[in-house]
Design a protein around this motif. Structure first.
Motif, short mmCIF file in Angstrom:
data_model
loop_
_atom_site.label_atom_id
_atom_site.label_comp_id
_atom_site.label_asym_id
_atom_site.label_seq_id
_atom_site.Cartn_x
_atom_site.Cartn_y
_atom_site.Cartn_z
N ALA A 63 -19.12 -15.17 32.70
CA ALA A 63 -18.43 -15.10 33.99
C ALA A 63 -18.76 -16.32 34.86
O ALA A 63 -17.88 -16.90 35.49
CB ALA A 63 -18.79 -13.81 34.72
N LEU A 64 -20.03 -16.71 34.87
CA LEU A 64 -20.44 -17.87 35.68
C LEU A 64 -19.79 -19.16 35.17
O LEU A 64 -19.33 -19.99 35.96
CB LEU A 64 -21.97 -18.00 35.70
CG LEU A 64 -22.72 -16.91 36.47
CD1 LEU A 64 -24.22 -17.04 36.24
CD2 LEU A 64 -22.38 -16.97 37.94
N ILE A 65 -19.75 -19.32 33.85
CA ILE A 65 -19.08 -20.50 33.28
C ILE A 65 -17.60 -20.48 33.66
O ILE A 65 -17.03 -21.51 34.05
CB ILE A 65 -19.27 -20.55 31.75
CG1 ILE A 65 -20.73 -20.84 31.40
CG2 ILE A 65 -18.36 -21.61 31.12
CD1 ILE A 65 -21.06 -20.71 29.92
N GLY A 66 -16.97 -19.32 33.58
CA GLY A 66 -15.56 -19.22 33.96
C GLY A 66 -15.33 -19.56 35.42
O GLY A 66 -14.37 -20.27 35.75
N ILE A 67 -16.20 -19.09 36.28
CA ILE A 67 -16.07 -19.39 37.72
C ILE A 67 -16.18 -20.89 37.97
O ILE A 67 -15.35 -21.49 38.65
CB ILE A 67 -17.13 -18.62 38.54
CG1 ILE A 67 -16.81 -17.12 38.54
CG2 ILE A 67 -17.22 -19.16 39.97
CD1 ILE A 67 -17.93 -16.25 39.08
N VAL A 77 -7.65 -18.89 34.57
CA VAL A 77 -8.09 -17.52 34.78
C VAL A 77 -8.39 -16.83 33.44
O VAL A 77 -9.17 -15.88 33.39
CB VAL A 77 -7.03 -16.74 35.60
CG1 VAL A 77 -5.79 -16.51 34.78
CG2 VAL A 77 -7.60 -15.44 36.12
N PHE A 78 -7.84 -17.37 32.36
CA PHE A 78 -8.06 -16.77 31.05
C PHE A 78 -9.46 -17.07 30.51
O PHE A 78 -9.83 -16.58 29.44
CB PHE A 78 -6.98 -17.24 30.08
CG PHE A 78 -5.61 -16.84 30.54
CD1 PHE A 78 -5.18 -15.53 30.43
CD2 PHE A 78 -4.77 -17.76 31.13
CE1 PHE A 78 -3.94 -15.15 30.90
CE2 PHE A 78 -3.51 -17.40 31.59
CZ PHE A 78 -3.10 -16.08 31.48
N ALA A 79 -10.24 -17.84 31.24
CA ALA A 79 -11.63 -18.06 30.86
C ALA A 79 -12.42 -16.75 30.93
O ALA A 79 -13.38 -16.57 30.17
CB ALA A 79 -12.28 -19.09 31.78
#
Length: 189
Positions: A63-67, A77-79
């Motif tokens: 989640a942190l990498i995606g943010i 957003v698909f991260a």
């Protein structure tokens, strides 16, 4: 999140390190696919964190990498559906395989990462997230091919990224084990 016998400080430090590693390799290690950015590096990190940190901490790292990727403009957003389910599956599989004495067999949980990313993440992306945000590339795929062929197409593209990344993660775990580093880390909860 469970910390168990592990120290909270150690988990926080490893979470920060894996997040930084995931963000650092993101600009160099992705390929565009149907409006998404398939990132094998995320699956590599998922394989490592699911085994080393466990499912919940692994999901936090994803989640942190995606943010951060989204904030920097190098992710979509698909991260989130493409990262979080894979880390959870690896962590829970590693936990379930804990009864096996040989660590190499338990590390094979890393190879189950595509189950979370492809089967869960891609399905959620196509049928839930893309319609919610009106993501034209995936909606056009559904309109053009129909739901099932569109799903199989997305699964195929994301599986290339996920299989490559999880295999790299498994190999990295074996290298870390051979170097003796894995023996110095407490078992993940």
């Amino acid at each position: 999140m469970e910390v168990g016998r592990r120290g909270l400080t150690l988990n926080l430090v490893l979470t920060a390190c894996f997040t930084a590693l995931g963000v650092a390799i993101a600009p160099f290690f992705y390929f565009p696919f149907l409006g998404t950015r398939a990132f094998p590096g995320q699956h590599l990190i998922n394989a490592l964190t699911g085994v080393i940190l466990g499912p919940w901490w692994g999901a936090l790292v994803a989640a942190l990498i995606g943010i951060v990727r989204n904030l920097l403009g190098i992710g979509t957003v698909f991260a989130f559906p493409g990262g979080i389910p894979g880390a959870l599956i690896v962590g829970f599989a590693h936990r379930a395989m804990g009864r096996f004495g040989r660590r190499r067999i338990r590390y094979a949980a890393a190879l189950l990462e595509p189950v979370g990313t492809v089967l869960i993440g891609a399905t959620l992306s196509l049928f839930l997230i893309a319609p919610m945000i009106g993501w034209r590339p995936l909606l056009s795929l559904i309109e053009g091919l129909g739901p099932l062929p569109a799903l199989l197409t997305l699964w195929f593209g994301w599986s290339i990224s996920s299989v490559i990344g999880s295999a790299m993660g498994y190999i990295a775990l074996l290298i870390l084990d051979r170097s003796g580093l894995m023996g110095k880390l407490p078992e993940s909860p």
